[in-house]
Design a protein around this motif. Sequence first.
Motif, PDB file in Angstrom:
ATOM      1  N   SER A 118     -52.357   1.992 -52.136  1.00  0.00           N
ATOM      2  CA  SER A 118     -52.105   1.002 -51.103  1.00  0.00           C
ATOM      3  C   SER A 118     -53.040   1.241 -49.943  1.00  0.00           C
ATOM      4  O   SER A 118     -53.409   2.374 -49.660  1.00  0.00           O
ATOM      5  CB  SER A 118     -50.643   1.054 -50.626  1.00  0.00           C
ATOM      6  OG  SER A 118     -50.376   2.314 -50.063  1.00  0.00           O
ATOM      7  N   VAL A 119     -53.421   0.171 -49.275  1.00  0.00           N
ATOM      8  CA  VAL A 119     -54.278   0.242 -48.103  1.00  0.00           C
ATOM      9  C   VAL A 119     -53.456  -0.176 -46.894  1.00  0.00           C
ATOM     10  O   VAL A 119     -52.821  -1.229 -46.907  1.00  0.00           O
ATOM     11  CB  VAL A 119     -55.506  -0.675 -48.257  1.00  0.00           C
ATOM     12  CG1 VAL A 119     -56.349  -0.642 -46.993  1.00  0.00           C
ATOM     13  CG2 VAL A 119     -56.328  -0.250 -49.460  1.00  0.00           C
ATOM     14  N   GLN A 120     -53.437   0.657 -45.877  1.00  0.00           N
ATOM     15  CA  GLN A 120     -52.674   0.349 -44.686  1.00  0.00           C
ATOM     16  C   GLN A 120     -53.273  -0.875 -44.002  1.00  0.00           C
ATOM     17  O   GLN A 120     -54.462  -0.880 -43.691  1.00  0.00           O
ATOM     18  CB  GLN A 120     -52.675   1.537 -43.732  1.00  0.00           C
ATOM     19  CG  GLN A 120     -51.767   1.382 -42.533  1.00  0.00           C
ATOM     20  CD  GLN A 120     -50.298   1.382 -42.918  1.00  0.00           C
ATOM     21  OE1 GLN A 120     -49.940   1.829 -44.001  1.00  0.00           O
ATOM     22  NE2 GLN A 120     -49.443   0.888 -42.038  1.00  0.00           N
ATOM     23  N   PRO A 121     -52.503  -1.913 -43.764  1.00  0.00           N
ATOM     24  CA  PRO A 121     -53.046  -3.122 -43.155  1.00  0.00           C
ATOM     25  C   PRO A 121     -53.280  -2.920 -41.664  1.00  0.00           C
ATOM     26  O   PRO A 121     -52.758  -1.966 -41.062  1.00  0.00           O
ATOM     27  CB  PRO A 121     -51.945  -4.161 -43.400  1.00  0.00           C
ATOM     28  CG  PRO A 121     -50.685  -3.355 -43.384  1.00  0.00           C
ATOM     29  CD  PRO A 121     -51.053  -2.038 -44.029  1.00  0.00           C
ATOM     30  N   ALA A 123     -52.810  -3.407 -37.637  1.00  0.00           N
ATOM     31  CA  ALA A 123     -51.555  -3.435 -36.881  1.00  0.00           C
ATOM     32  C   ALA A 123     -51.026  -4.850 -36.693  1.00  0.00           C
ATOM     33  O   ALA A 123     -49.820  -5.074 -36.666  1.00  0.00           O
ATOM     34  CB  ALA A 123     -51.747  -2.758 -35.526  1.00  0.00           C
ATOM     35  N   GLU A 126     -48.387  -6.099 -39.292  1.00  0.00           N
ATOM     36  CA  GLU A 126     -47.008  -5.666 -39.061  1.00  0.00           C
ATOM     37  C   GLU A 126     -46.382  -6.457 -37.910  1.00  0.00           C
ATOM     38  O   GLU A 126     -45.183  -6.773 -37.944  1.00  0.00           O
ATOM     39  CB  GLU A 126     -46.978  -4.171 -38.774  1.00  0.00           C
ATOM     40  CG  GLU A 126     -47.469  -3.330 -39.942  1.00  0.00           C
ATOM     41  CD  GLU A 126     -47.458  -1.843 -39.648  1.00  0.00           C
ATOM     42  OE1 GLU A 126     -47.117  -1.484 -38.504  1.00  0.00           O
ATOM     43  OE2 GLU A 126     -47.794  -1.067 -40.550  1.00  0.00           O
ATOM     44  N   PHE A 216     -50.531  -8.445 -48.209  1.00  0.00           N
ATOM     45  CA  PHE A 216     -49.741  -7.262 -47.877  1.00  0.00           C
ATOM     46  C   PHE A 216     -48.282  -7.551 -48.186  1.00  0.00           C
ATOM     47  O   PHE A 216     -47.754  -8.605 -47.837  1.00  0.00           O
ATOM     48  CB  PHE A 216     -49.904  -6.915 -46.393  1.00  0.00           C
ATOM     49  CG  PHE A 216     -48.983  -5.828 -45.922  1.00  0.00           C
ATOM     50  CD1 PHE A 216     -49.127  -4.528 -46.372  1.00  0.00           C
ATOM     51  CD2 PHE A 216     -47.963  -6.104 -45.009  1.00  0.00           C
ATOM     52  CE1 PHE A 216     -48.281  -3.515 -45.932  1.00  0.00           C
ATOM     53  CE2 PHE A 216     -47.113  -5.112 -44.574  1.00  0.00           C
ATOM     54  CZ  PHE A 216     -47.278  -3.805 -45.039  1.00  0.00           C
ATOM     55  N   ALA A 218     -44.378  -6.438 -47.616  1.00  0.00           N
ATOM     56  CA  ALA A 218     -43.513  -5.704 -46.691  1.00  0.00           C
ATOM     57  C   ALA A 218     -42.068  -6.015 -47.039  1.00  0.00           C
ATOM     58  O   ALA A 218     -41.525  -7.042 -46.616  1.00  0.00           O
ATOM     59  CB  ALA A 218     -43.807  -6.086 -45.251  1.00  0.00           C
TER      60      ALA A 218
END
Length: 257
Positions: A118-121, A123, A126, A216, A218
């Motif tokens: 996974s790649v952190q999206p 900010a 979120e 993404f 969530a």
Amino acid sequence: MTSNDPILEADLNAYVDDQLAVGRRIEVEAYLSERPAVAAQIMKDLRVRDELRLALADHRTVIRQETREAARQLERSLSRRRILAVFRRAAAIALFVAAGWVAHAVFGPFGATEVIASVQPPAFVEEAVRAHRTTLLRDTMASQPETETFDRAEIRSATAIVLPDLPKGWTVLDTQVFPSAYGPSVELVLQPEANERLSLFAVRPGSFAVQDVLLFHADNAKAAYWQIGDVAYALVSESRKADDLTQTARELSRTLY
């Protein structure tokens, strides 16, 4: 406005060569103000560069020995930094490769039965998901009426955010402005068809980029996000399939060009 991008050797070389935009030059100068040793070397390079330019401004056909020496000094200085940058990148790659071999030796080739990458999206993605969930909460509260009035020009004037053109038949159910780290953000609650709701979130994230649509996940929500220039966007849904949401986001992004 500043970005979160680190200052690289290429930025220092471009600073000496006068190849940076004003905003990036300010960031480099802030970086140098905290590093006297690096700043001293840059000042030396700038002096040599200016001496070289001054010498070249003389239109005599014979190039003076001083000009040749200044050119050699500047070339050596820039070459040293470029070589150091290459070595740093090579060292980082070697470190990752070594870590991989260590993990392989410790856990073996069958140490893990499942790999999830996974790649952190960014900010702002979120933030978009939180805004979407806040909207769902507002929808259940009689004391929080929706604002259906949607004026694209007014939003652009107040927030410097350009919103995409919406497809025919889509209805704007609510328009809200939220605070964010780099100024106000905008969220539209959209109804493409009966019993379906999407949230379109737009914000200035504090950096300049051109990013194609990415997806993404969530929890129960999905966000298709992209960036054009200094404005980023996210289309959030809990019901639409991932491929459909991504395609819809691409269609919206095309209206911004």
